[in-house]
Write a protein that holds these residues in place. Structure first.
Motif, short mmCIF file in Angstrom:
data_model
loop_
_atom_site.label_atom_id
_atom_site.label_comp_id
_atom_site.label_asym_id
_atom_site.label_seq_id
_atom_site.Cartn_x
_atom_site.Cartn_y
_atom_site.Cartn_z
N LYS A 132 25.10 8.22 -10.74
CA LYS A 132 26.08 9.29 -10.93
C LYS A 132 26.55 9.86 -9.82
O LYS A 132 25.78 10.41 -8.83
N LEU A 133 27.63 9.57 -9.56
CA LEU A 133 28.74 9.90 -8.33
C LEU A 133 28.78 11.43 -8.45
O LEU A 133 28.71 11.99 -9.21
N PRO A 134 28.84 12.28 -7.10
CA PRO A 134 29.48 13.56 -6.98
C PRO A 134 30.52 13.86 -8.12
O PRO A 134 31.63 13.15 -7.98
N GLY A 135 30.43 14.91 -8.76
CA GLY A 135 31.53 15.39 -9.72
C GLY A 135 31.35 14.81 -11.03
O GLY A 135 32.06 15.20 -12.04
N ALA A 136 30.35 13.65 -11.32
CA ALA A 136 30.10 13.09 -12.55
C ALA A 136 29.63 14.19 -13.52
O ALA A 136 28.77 15.15 -13.16
N TRP A 137 30.04 14.06 -14.74
CA TRP A 137 29.17 15.09 -15.79
C TRP A 137 29.39 14.25 -16.96
O TRP A 137 30.45 13.52 -17.59
N TYR A 138 28.31 14.37 -17.83
CA TYR A 138 28.45 13.82 -19.42
C TYR A 138 27.83 15.08 -20.23
O TYR A 138 26.98 15.83 -19.78
N PHE A 139 27.96 14.96 -21.58
CA PHE A 139 27.75 16.05 -22.33
C PHE A 139 26.10 16.03 -23.03
O PHE A 139 25.93 16.86 -23.78
N ARG A 140 25.44 15.01 -22.86
CA ARG A 140 24.11 14.94 -22.96
C ARG A 140 23.18 15.61 -22.21
O ARG A 140 23.48 15.66 -20.91
N ARG A 141 21.97 16.18 -22.46
CA ARG A 141 21.27 16.77 -21.66
C ARG A 141 19.62 16.31 -21.68
O ARG A 141 19.07 16.10 -22.86
N GLN A 144 14.61 17.23 -17.51
CA GLN A 144 14.20 16.95 -16.25
C GLN A 144 15.73 16.61 -15.45
O GLN A 144 15.55 16.88 -14.32
N ALA A 145 16.41 15.88 -16.03
CA ALA A 145 17.69 15.43 -15.15
C ALA A 145 18.79 16.05 -15.29
O ALA A 145 19.84 15.82 -14.68
N GLY A 146 18.99 17.11 -16.33
CA GLY A 146 20.25 17.79 -16.34
C GLY A 146 21.01 17.17 -17.67
O GLY A 146 20.73 16.63 -18.54
N TRP A 147 22.41 17.17 -17.08
CA TRP A 147 23.44 16.66 -17.67
C TRP A 147 23.50 15.13 -17.72
O TRP A 147 23.83 14.64 -16.64
N VAL A 148 23.36 14.47 -18.67
CA VAL A 148 23.09 12.75 -18.45
C VAL A 148 23.62 12.13 -19.32
O VAL A 148 24.35 12.46 -20.40
N LEU A 149 23.89 10.74 -19.18
CA LEU A 149 24.60 9.69 -20.27
C LEU A 149 23.89 9.87 -21.63
O LEU A 149 24.13 9.47 -22.54
N ASP A 150 22.31 9.78 -21.52
CA ASP A 150 21.55 9.74 -22.65
C ASP A 150 20.36 10.68 -22.36
O ASP A 150 19.77 10.75 -21.11
N PRO A 151 19.99 11.40 -23.50
CA PRO A 151 18.97 12.33 -23.35
C PRO A 151 17.62 11.92 -23.03
O PRO A 151 16.87 12.75 -22.92
N THR A 152 17.56 10.70 -22.96
CA THR A 152 16.16 10.14 -22.62
C THR A 152 16.17 9.62 -21.32
O THR A 152 14.86 9.28 -20.82
N HIS A 153 17.13 9.96 -20.48
CA HIS A 153 17.13 9.59 -19.04
C HIS A 153 16.40 10.57 -18.27
O HIS A 153 17.02 11.72 -18.23
N VAL A 154 15.32 10.14 -17.67
CA VAL A 154 14.62 11.27 -16.95
C VAL A 154 15.17 11.54 -15.43
O VAL A 154 14.67 12.24 -14.76
N ARG A 155 16.00 10.62 -15.13
CA ARG A 155 16.70 10.54 -14.00
C ARG A 155 17.83 9.74 -14.11
O ARG A 155 17.99 8.89 -14.83
N GLU A 156 19.05 10.16 -13.22
CA GLU A 156 20.19 9.32 -12.79
C GLU A 156 20.17 9.20 -11.27
O GLU A 156 20.16 10.44 -10.63
N TYR A 157 20.18 8.23 -10.85
CA TYR A 157 20.39 7.98 -9.25
C TYR A 157 21.80 8.50 -8.92
O TYR A 157 22.65 8.20 -9.42
N ARG A 158 21.82 9.01 -7.59
CA ARG A 158 23.05 9.58 -6.91
C ARG A 158 23.51 8.69 -5.95
O ARG A 158 24.46 8.85 -5.67
N SER A 159 23.19 7.66 -5.72
CA SER A 159 23.86 6.50 -4.99
C SER A 159 23.10 4.98 -5.29
O SER A 159 21.95 5.14 -5.59
N ALA A 160 23.74 3.94 -4.81
CA ALA A 160 23.11 2.92 -4.89
C ALA A 160 22.13 2.70 -3.86
O ALA A 160 21.10 1.96 -4.34
N LEU A 192 28.77 9.07 -33.36
CA LEU A 192 28.08 10.34 -33.18
C LEU A 192 28.94 11.26 -34.23
O LEU A 192 28.42 12.37 -34.74
N VAL A 193 30.17 11.24 -34.26
CA VAL A 193 31.05 11.89 -35.24
C VAL A 193 30.32 11.78 -36.72
O VAL A 193 30.19 12.81 -37.35
N ARG A 194 30.03 10.52 -37.30
CA ARG A 194 29.40 10.45 -38.37
C ARG A 194 28.02 11.19 -38.54
O ARG A 194 27.68 11.82 -39.63
#
Length: 234
Positions: A132-141, A144-160, A192-194
Motif C-alpha cells: 500500500k503506497l502513500p495515498g492508497a485507499w480502498y473501501f473495505r475496512r 487492525q489495519a484500517g482501510w484495506v483491499l480485503d476486510p480480513t487483511h490484518v496488515r498491508e505493507y507500506r513498502s517492498a 458486490l452489487v449482486r
C-alpha cells in the motif's frame, strides 16, 4: 475468523492466466515437490498443472474446508488445518508458495517461519502480498489495519522493503523480487452489487467485459523469491 463462512460469502475470482514470472524461473527447467500454502480454491494449482503436467508434484494447504473441497473437486491434493500449521514433516517440499496469504496471518513472522519449516534446506519460497503506497485507499475496512483491499487483511505493507524484512527475520534470504500494479476484476464489482441487492450469484466463469480488470491506484503487488539457507555443517 470463520474462514468457511467467509469462503461461502466471497468465492474466489482469479483473473490470472499464467504462472508468475518469478516462479517460472524456478519451475521451468526443474522438477520436484511444491506446496501452495493458502491455495484457496486451487487457481494457482490449476495453472501449475496446466503448465508443467506431472513434472511437479503439487499439494495445497488451506485453513478453510470449503475452499479445500473446491480445490479437491478439481483433482488436487489439499491438506487442511484450522490452526495454520501445515501437517507435514520439516523440509518436505522443494518449493513453497504463498500468494496473498501473509497479510491475513495473525503473526507474519511466525507465518514466514512456517514457510521455511516445510521447505527443504536450499529450497525456494515464493510469496505475493499487496503493498500500500502513500495515498492508497480502498473501501473495505479491518479494525487492525484500517482501510484495506480485503476486510480480513490484518496488515498491508507500506513498502517492498517491509515485506523483505519480515521474510528475512523468518529465516529466508531474498533472491529476487518485483513490484507490479494490482488490478481489480470487474466481475468482483458485479458480485458486490449482486450481494448488496440480494440477487443470486452466478458461479459461471466471467466473460467479455466482466472478465477484465482495472488497476487499483497506489496499490502494488510485491512478489518475492527467497531461499531457505542450506543446513549448517554438522
Amino acid at each position: 475468523m470463520d474462514w468457511d463462512a467467509y469462503a461461502h460469502t466471497y468465492p474466489q475470482l482469479d483473473d490470472e492466466t499464467t504462472v508468475p514470472p518469478l516462479l517460472r524461473r524456478v519451475l521451468d527447467d526443474s522438477a520436484g515437490r511444491l506446496i501452495d500454502v493458502g491455495c484457496g480454491e486451487g487457481a494457482l494449482l490449476d495453472r501449475l498443472r496446466e503448465t508443467y503436467g506431472e513434472a511437479w508434484s503439487l499439494t495445497g494447504f488451506e485453513v478453510s474446508t470449503v475452499r479445500a473441497e473446491k480445490a479437491r473437486g478439481s483433482g488436487h491434493t489439499v491438506l487442511v488445518s484450522g490452526d495454520g500449521v501445515v501437517p507435514v514433516e520439516d523440509g518436505s517440499f522443494d518449493v513453497t508458495t504463498a500468494c496473498h496469504v501473509i497479510e491475513h496471518a495473525p503473526d507474519d513472522e511466525v507465518f514466514a517461519r512456517e514457510l521455511v519449516r516445510v521447505t527443504r534446506p536450499g529450497g525456494l519460497v515464493y510469496v505475493e502480498t499487496p503493498v500500500k503506497l502513500p495515498g492508497a485507499w480502498y473501501f473495505r475496512r479491518n479494525p487492525q489495519a484500517g482501510w484495506v483491499l480485503d476486510p480480513t487483511h490484518v496488515r498491508e505493507y507500506r513498502s517492498a522493503a517491509a515485506v523483505d524484512e519480515v521474510l528475512t527475520r523468518g529465516g529466508l534470504a531474498v533472491v529476487a523480487e518485483d513490484l507490479t500494479p494490482i488490478t481489480y476484476p470487474l466481475a468482483a464489482a458485479g458480485l458486490l452489487v449482486r450481494r448488496v441487492l440480494r440477487l443470486p450469484v452466478s458461479t459461471a466463469r466471467p466473460r467479455g467485459l466482466a472478465a477484465r480488470a482495472v488497476p487499483i491506484p497506489r496499490y502494488r503487488q510485491q512478489a518475492v523469491l527467497a531461499r531457505r539457507p542450506e543446513a549448517a555443517p554438522g
